[in-house]
Design a protein around this motif. Structure first.
Motif, short mmCIF file in Angstrom:
data_model
loop_
_atom_site.label_atom_id
_atom_site.label_comp_id
_atom_site.label_asym_id
_atom_site.label_seq_id
_atom_site.Cartn_x
_atom_site.Cartn_y
_atom_site.Cartn_z
N UNK A 43 0.86 -1.18 0.00
CA UNK A 43 0.00 0.00 0.00
C UNK A 43 0.89 1.23 0.00
N UNK A 44 0.61 2.16 -0.90
CA UNK A 44 1.34 3.42 -0.98
C UNK A 44 0.57 4.52 -0.27
N UNK A 45 1.26 5.27 0.57
CA UNK A 45 0.64 6.36 1.32
C UNK A 45 1.49 7.61 1.13
N UNK A 56 1.82 11.59 8.33
CA UNK A 56 0.85 10.75 7.62
C UNK A 56 -0.54 10.89 8.24
N UNK A 57 -1.60 10.61 7.46
CA UNK A 57 -2.96 10.67 8.00
C UNK A 57 -3.33 9.37 8.71
N UNK A 67 -3.26 14.16 11.66
CA UNK A 67 -1.87 14.20 11.21
C UNK A 67 -0.96 13.64 12.29
N UNK A 68 -0.25 12.56 11.94
CA UNK A 68 0.67 11.91 12.87
C UNK A 68 2.08 11.90 12.29
N UNK A 69 3.06 12.13 13.15
CA UNK A 69 4.46 11.97 12.77
C UNK A 69 4.82 10.49 12.90
N UNK A 70 5.41 9.93 11.85
CA UNK A 70 5.83 8.53 11.86
C UNK A 70 7.20 8.44 12.53
N UNK A 71 7.24 7.83 13.69
CA UNK A 71 8.44 7.87 14.53
C UNK A 71 8.85 6.46 14.93
N UNK A 72 9.96 6.00 14.39
CA UNK A 72 10.45 4.66 14.69
C UNK A 72 10.99 4.55 16.11
N UNK A 119 -5.70 3.50 8.52
CA UNK A 119 -5.00 4.23 7.47
C UNK A 119 -5.56 3.70 6.16
N UNK A 120 -5.15 4.30 5.05
CA UNK A 120 -5.68 3.87 3.76
C UNK A 120 -5.34 2.41 3.51
#
Length: 418
Positions: A43-45, A56-57, A67-72, A119-120
């Motif tokens: 899946x592409x986002x 990302x949403x 709106x969320x920050x993608x944080x490893x 998510x999508x």
């Protein structure tokens, strides 16, 4: 006395969000399930890239996309700010107290389990969420857009995660998918300890010493490297540093110093003359007590690659992109910018560094930015504005400012202090 502010170090506070510590203080669950809602293999986002951070949403329960920050670097989903129109319909929420990194007070939060995350093309069941009662990070004003929170391990542990910083595309693959190796792609071991990913790199200091350092690979940190001096007696400050405000932890401000390393090597890839931060021990003492690491590697390095995180198989792939050879820059103007009205191009000066170019010509916190080098600031995105402040030494900036009812015109030249 105000200290230097390093804008691209905003993400240090994300690194320092101690959700691993929260796991020690509060019961967390590993029974959540995040999965594709169809038989697709990937899946592409599309994502937004601000301050080197991936946004990302994400939908929580019945909410609108947030709106969320993608944080490893974090374990559980963290809500940092909700707006009047936002509704989460949280399940099984209980009030808790959190102590995090930084020099400040504990904060109250709600801990909620049994939530749904969307998510999508993706759904998460039995999702755990922390909701801060106080917006200690002010992410929205610093990012120039509404930012509601941070999400990490729940995404990384369930998929192979590809971040293409050039195209601003996040691709999630099923864990059993075998990706075709591309030219220039280099694969390295990725150590997953607890919920955090680690790599070992080699720093070369200006005194000639080289040493291996164990680092968290942190997509939620916007700087290049952050090194913890107390973790290795051979780590030392560069000969030229400046005092700096490095960001906020959950419990307050984190201060330290900024300088440059001679080089940093990851396998075959060598980066030279890069910026590095050195947090004061007081601000990171909690991190020093709970983890065996020398610091973290942030997105000012990661953005120079397409990065494929493969937690299921404990490996990471790096593919250099067109930014690989770009110099490492930082804010040389000497003032920080915020947006009191997130989502609009309305910018104000939020901090001015002592003895900086901006300070010497009288720029003050609270000044509204109207024009920069003849360009109307309402026509500039926050990222474009920051790039002008971080361009290169010797560049002349012409600012038109509004201070209360007075219009001011000031000129100065960008100067490197490290």
């Amino acid at each position: 006395m105000k200290r230097a502010v390093y804008l691209t170090l905003l993400g240090l506070c994300f690194l320092l969000i101690p959700l691993g510590t929260l796991a020690q203080l509060q019961p967390t669950t590993d029974s959540d399930t995040v999965y594709f809602t169809s038989n697709r293999k990937k899946i592409n986002i599309p994502f937004k890239l601000v301050h080197n951070l991936v946004v990302i949403p994400v939908q929580i329960n019945t909410s609108q996309p947030l709106n969320f920050i993608l944080d490893s670097g974090v374990r559980n989903t963290l809500i940092t700010r909700l707006y009047f129109s936002d509704s989460l319909d949280l399940k099984d929420a209980s009030k808790i107290t959190i102590k995090g990194l930084g020099e400040g007070h504990d904060i109250d939060a709600f801990f909620s389990t049994g939530n749904h995350m969307y998510m999508d093309g993706i759904k998460g069941d039995n999702h755990s969420v922390y909701v801060l009662m106080e917006d200690v990070f002010n992410l929205s004003t610093r990012m120039g857009m509404p930012v509601h929170g941070i999400i990490g391990y729940d995404i990384f542990k369930n998929f192979i995660v590809k971040i293409n910083y050039s195209t601003k595309m996040l691709t999630l693959y099923r864990p059993d998918v075998k990706l075709r190796k591309k030219r220039k792609a280099e694969e390295y071991p990725l150590m997953i300890e607890g919920t955090k990913p680690y790599m070992v790199g080699t720093v070369k200091q200006h005194n000639g010493d080289t040493l291996d350092v164990k680092l968290i690979v942190d997509t939620g940190a916007s700087h290049s490297l952050s090194l913890y001096l107390p973790t290795n007696e051979k780590l030392s400050l560069p000969p030229k540093v400046m005092e700096a405000y490095l960001g906020r932890g959950l419990s307050g401000d984190i201060n330290g110093k900024i300088g440059r390393l001679s080089s940093f090597r990851l396998g075959k890839y060598k980066l030279e003359n890069l910026t590095a931060s050195y947090p004061d021990e007081e601000g990171i003492k909690l991190a020093l007590n709970i983890a065996d690491r020398n610091g973290n590697m942030g997105s000012d390095i990661l953005k120079r690659f397409t990065v494929i995180f493969d937690y299921p198989h404990q490996r990471i792939t790096l593919i250099p992109n067109h930014k690989f050879k770009e110099p490492f820059s930082y804010n040389m103007a000497g003032f920080e910018v915020s947006t009191p009205l997130p989502g609009t191009n309305f910018y104000v000066v939020s901090n001015v560094v002592d003895d900086s170019p901006a300070n010497k010509v009288g720029v003050q916190a609270g000044d509204q930015l109207l024009h920069i080098n003849g360009r109307d600031c309402t026509d500039l995105t926050l990222q474009e504005l920051l790039e002008m402040l971080e361009s290169k030494p010797g560049r002349k900036l012409r600012l038109r400012l509004k201070r209360e009812q007075e219009i001011l015109n000031v000129d100065f030249v960008l100067q490197s202090r490290i």
